[in-house]
Scaffold this active site. Structure first.
Site, PDB file in Angstrom:
ATOM      1  N   GLY A  84     -12.841  -3.288   8.039  1.00  0.00           N
ATOM      2  CA  GLY A  84     -12.816  -3.530   6.512  1.00  0.00           C
ATOM      3  C   GLY A  84     -13.092  -2.259   5.645  1.00  0.00           C
ATOM      4  O   GLY A  84     -13.102  -2.187   4.461  1.00  0.00           O
ATOM      5  N   CYS A 140      17.671  -0.134  -2.753  1.00  0.00           N
ATOM      6  CA  CYS A 140      18.377  -0.896  -3.802  1.00  0.00           C
ATOM      7  C   CYS A 140      17.365  -2.134  -4.486  1.00  0.00           C
ATOM      8  O   CYS A 140      17.731  -3.131  -4.078  1.00  0.00           O
ATOM      9  CB  CYS A 140      19.594  -1.628  -3.387  1.00  0.00           C
ATOM     10  SG  CYS A 140      20.724  -0.285  -3.013  1.00  0.00           S
ATOM     11  N   GLU A 141      16.101  -1.608  -4.835  1.00  0.00           N
ATOM     12  CA  GLU A 141      15.099  -2.715  -5.333  1.00  0.00           C
ATOM     13  C   GLU A 141      14.463  -1.969  -6.474  1.00  0.00           C
ATOM     14  O   GLU A 141      14.023  -0.759  -6.186  1.00  0.00           O
ATOM     15  CB  GLU A 141      14.205  -3.060  -4.471  1.00  0.00           C
ATOM     16  CG  GLU A 141      14.590  -3.819  -2.950  1.00  0.00           C
ATOM     17  CD  GLU A 141      14.234  -5.221  -3.022  1.00  0.00           C
ATOM     18  OE1 GLU A 141      13.417  -5.597  -3.539  1.00  0.00           O
ATOM     19  OE2 GLU A 141      14.426  -5.601  -1.722  1.00  0.00           O
ATOM     20  N   TYR A 154      -1.729   1.687   7.839  1.00  0.00           N
ATOM     21  CA  TYR A 154      -0.703   0.799   7.210  1.00  0.00           C
ATOM     22  C   TYR A 154       0.650   1.393   6.507  1.00  0.00           C
ATOM     23  O   TYR A 154       0.999   0.794   5.486  1.00  0.00           O
ATOM     24  CB  TYR A 154      -1.279  -0.363   6.091  1.00  0.00           C
ATOM     25  CG  TYR A 154      -2.669  -0.798   6.901  1.00  0.00           C
ATOM     26  CD1 TYR A 154      -2.332  -1.896   7.865  1.00  0.00           C
ATOM     27  CD2 TYR A 154      -3.672  -0.411   6.496  1.00  0.00           C
ATOM     28  CE1 TYR A 154      -3.535  -2.322   8.563  1.00  0.00           C
ATOM     29  CE2 TYR A 154      -4.887  -0.941   7.094  1.00  0.00           C
ATOM     30  CZ  TYR A 154      -4.638  -1.936   8.004  1.00  0.00           C
ATOM     31  OH  TYR A 154      -5.818  -2.716   8.686  1.00  0.00           O
ATOM     32  N   TYR A 176       1.187  -4.089  -2.771  1.00  0.00           N
ATOM     33  CA  TYR A 176      -0.227  -4.092  -3.411  1.00  0.00           C
ATOM     34  C   TYR A 176      -0.280  -3.567  -4.696  1.00  0.00           C
ATOM     35  O   TYR A 176      -1.283  -3.531  -5.175  1.00  0.00           O
ATOM     36  CB  TYR A 176      -1.333  -3.654  -2.362  1.00  0.00           C
ATOM     37  CG  TYR A 176      -1.098  -4.277  -1.016  1.00  0.00           C
ATOM     38  CD1 TYR A 176      -1.198  -5.509  -0.551  1.00  0.00           C
ATOM     39  CD2 TYR A 176      -0.672  -3.334   0.003  1.00  0.00           C
ATOM     40  CE1 TYR A 176      -0.885  -5.797   0.933  1.00  0.00           C
ATOM     41  CE2 TYR A 176      -0.568  -3.549   1.410  1.00  0.00           C
ATOM     42  CZ  TYR A 176      -0.819  -4.964   1.614  1.00  0.00           C
ATOM     43  OH  TYR A 176      -0.509  -5.251   2.937  1.00  0.00           O
ATOM     44  N   GLU A 186     -14.380  -3.462  14.411  1.00  0.00           N
ATOM     45  CA  GLU A 186     -12.979  -3.419  14.397  1.00  0.00           C
ATOM     46  C   GLU A 186     -11.963  -2.342  13.122  1.00  0.00           C
ATOM     47  O   GLU A 186     -11.381  -2.912  12.500  1.00  0.00           O
ATOM     48  CB  GLU A 186     -12.269  -4.575  14.380  1.00  0.00           C
ATOM     49  CG  GLU A 186     -12.630  -5.498  15.307  1.00  0.00           C
ATOM     50  CD  GLU A 186     -12.324  -6.940  15.273  1.00  0.00           C
ATOM     51  OE1 GLU A 186     -11.884  -7.486  14.049  1.00  0.00           O
ATOM     52  OE2 GLU A 186     -12.370  -7.872  15.941  1.00  0.00           O
ATOM     53  N   PRO A 187     -12.660  -1.070  13.017  1.00  0.00           N
ATOM     54  CA  PRO A 187     -12.027  -0.342  11.792  1.00  0.00           C
ATOM     55  C   PRO A 187     -10.762   0.000  12.138  1.00  0.00           C
ATOM     56  O   PRO A 187     -10.390   0.579  13.079  1.00  0.00           O
ATOM     57  CB  PRO A 187     -13.189   0.608  11.904  1.00  0.00           C
ATOM     58  CG  PRO A 187     -13.497   0.932  13.365  1.00  0.00           C
ATOM     59  CD  PRO A 187     -13.604  -0.391  14.020  1.00  0.00           C
TER      60      PRO A 187
END
Ligand code: LLP
Length: 413
Positions: free
Chosen positions: A239, A342-343, A371, A316, A273-274
């Protein structure tokens, strides 16, 4: 010298000009720096060196085998959330006993696979899952090592989609029933209690939520002890945020300063858990401008990378800095960097001050190591980009660009 820097107005990754790599490997292209990866994993190792600690890199941030293998060589374990991730971790040579397995929906096959691989522990997310894991272990004639993921009800003050430790979230077992659940776990035939797990969210830029969650974890650990239940591992989750724009997130050292003075005499190994804080700023996505398009109200730069390559801005509203790969004297304009998909939601930046790019220019989308590729898709039948890893004066392709044939593999008419 920072990993990503300019030399004679050329953007470099370590000692290599981005432009030269892209000339050979094409665009869009993910480029990672070995030096940055090693620096980040070392900063965790050093910060926590005074206490037995397993840094279990959360590979959901970036699961490329070369990156996993490199981090493994640096002593890291891996946090996995699916059978596929476990497969990747083992393929990269990470030993089972350095692997932790989280996620709210582990299937029977995944549980059995993880038991076979001898993982360090399952991070269990519900009562029903605990029973299921016990049953699978009994059938296999073994006991499953577990930590219960305790939901401390702390607001991590980050984007709601990546907040995980609040009462309303789907994750973990509410702290007020967790002691009872541990008691029950201790009576289950296929369960061996190993630890306590907690993870409250991602891209945390303040230390306060970590402190609150950690206080609750310590209090909970005390309660468990009183109930006669011992654990050997405290898993604090991941996190830690990174700097995308002007954030000043806590460092691994800040986290260690918070945690280490309080765990010295507990007799536990720490697990961290990085994900993002290891790889996020170790990678960029390079896109080439295909067209500049001026409308009555907007300036669009249409690049060859879209939301299928880097989803974070669309999903996000995330900010990624844009840097010209070649710095020149272009005037600044306010524009949108969009993709070919196409968005309308297909953008990498909106209403951003940026150089008035021309067709053919290369743009580096910064902080894309975490990510980025791991959330990439083939939407609009777009082959996913290649990935390269720079090491000093050289680079290696660590994932080939997908081909059209790759797109249809496994399909039949
Ligand atoms: N451990 C658990 C149980 C997690 O759920 C996560 C992330 C991590 C560790 C690693 O967290 P990190 O150190 O990377 O913050 N796709 C989103 C992020 C989703 C994070 C999900 N869980 C994004 O692009 O911002």
């Amino acid at each position: 010298m920072s990993t990503f820097h300019y030399e004679n107005d050329r953007l470099m990754v370590e000692n290599l000009p981005v432009e030269e790599i892209v000339a050979k490997e094409g665009s869009p292209l993910y480029i990672y720096s070995r030096e940055a990866l090693v620096e980040r994993i070392s900063s965790y190792r050093e910060a926590f060196s005074a206490h037995p600690t397993l840094v279990a890199y959360a590979m959901k941030a970036n699961g490329n085998l070369a990156i996993l293998s490199l981090l493994g060589q640096e002593g890291a374990g891996i946090d996995v959330v699916s059978g596929g991730e476990l497969f990747r971790a083992r393929k990269a040579g990470i030993p089972g006993n350095k692997i932790v397995f989280a996620g709210v929906g582990k299937t029977e096959e995944e549980i059995a696979y993880a038991l076979k691989e001898g993982i360090l522990m399952f991070n269990v997310e519900s009562q029903a899952e605990l029973d299921h894991i016990s049953a699978v272990a009994v059938r296999m004639g073994t006991k499953a090592p577990v930590a219960l993921r305790v939901n401390p009800d702390v607001d991590p003050k980050t984007h709601p989609y990546i907040s995980t430790g609040m009462k309303k979230s789907k994750f973990g077992i509410p702290v007020d029933v967790a002691v009872a659940e541990y008691r029950r776990a201790s009576t289950l035939p296929g369960i061996r209690i190993v630890g306590i797990h907690q993870h409250i969210g991602s891209q945390l830029t303040e230390i306060a939520p970590f402190r609150d969650a950690f206080e609750r974890l310590l209090a909970f650990h005390g309660e468990l002890r009183k109930a006669g239940i011992k654990v050997t591992h405290l898993d604090l989750g991941g996190g830690l945020g990174i700097r995308y724009r002007n954030e000043a997130p806590p460092s691994p050292k800040d986290l260690a300063d918070l945690v280490l003075p309080r765990v010295g005499d507990l007799g536990v190994t720490l697990v961290l858990e990085p994900g993002r804080s290891i790889v996020g700023n170790a990678g960029i996505l390079v896109t080439r401008v295909l067209y500049r398009k001026q409308t009555a109200v907007k300036t669009f730069f249409i690049g060859d990378a879209g939301m299928n390559d880097l989803l974070r801005p669309s999903l996000y509203g995330a900010h990624h800095d844009l840097l010209p790969v070649l710095r020149s004297v272009r005037p600044e304009v306010k524009g949108d960097l969009v993709g070919p998909i196409c968005e309308t939601g297909d953008f990498l930046a909106t209403d951003r001050e940026m150089p008035d790019f021309a067709a053919g220019d290369l743009i580096a989308v910064m902080s894309a190591g975490a990510y980025g590729f791991s959330m990439a898709s083939n939407y609009n039948a777009r082959p996913r980009p290649a990935e390269v890893l720079v090491d000093g004066n050289t680079y290696r392709v660590i994932r080939d660009r997908e081909s059209f044939e790759d797109l249809v593999r496994g399909e039949r008419i």
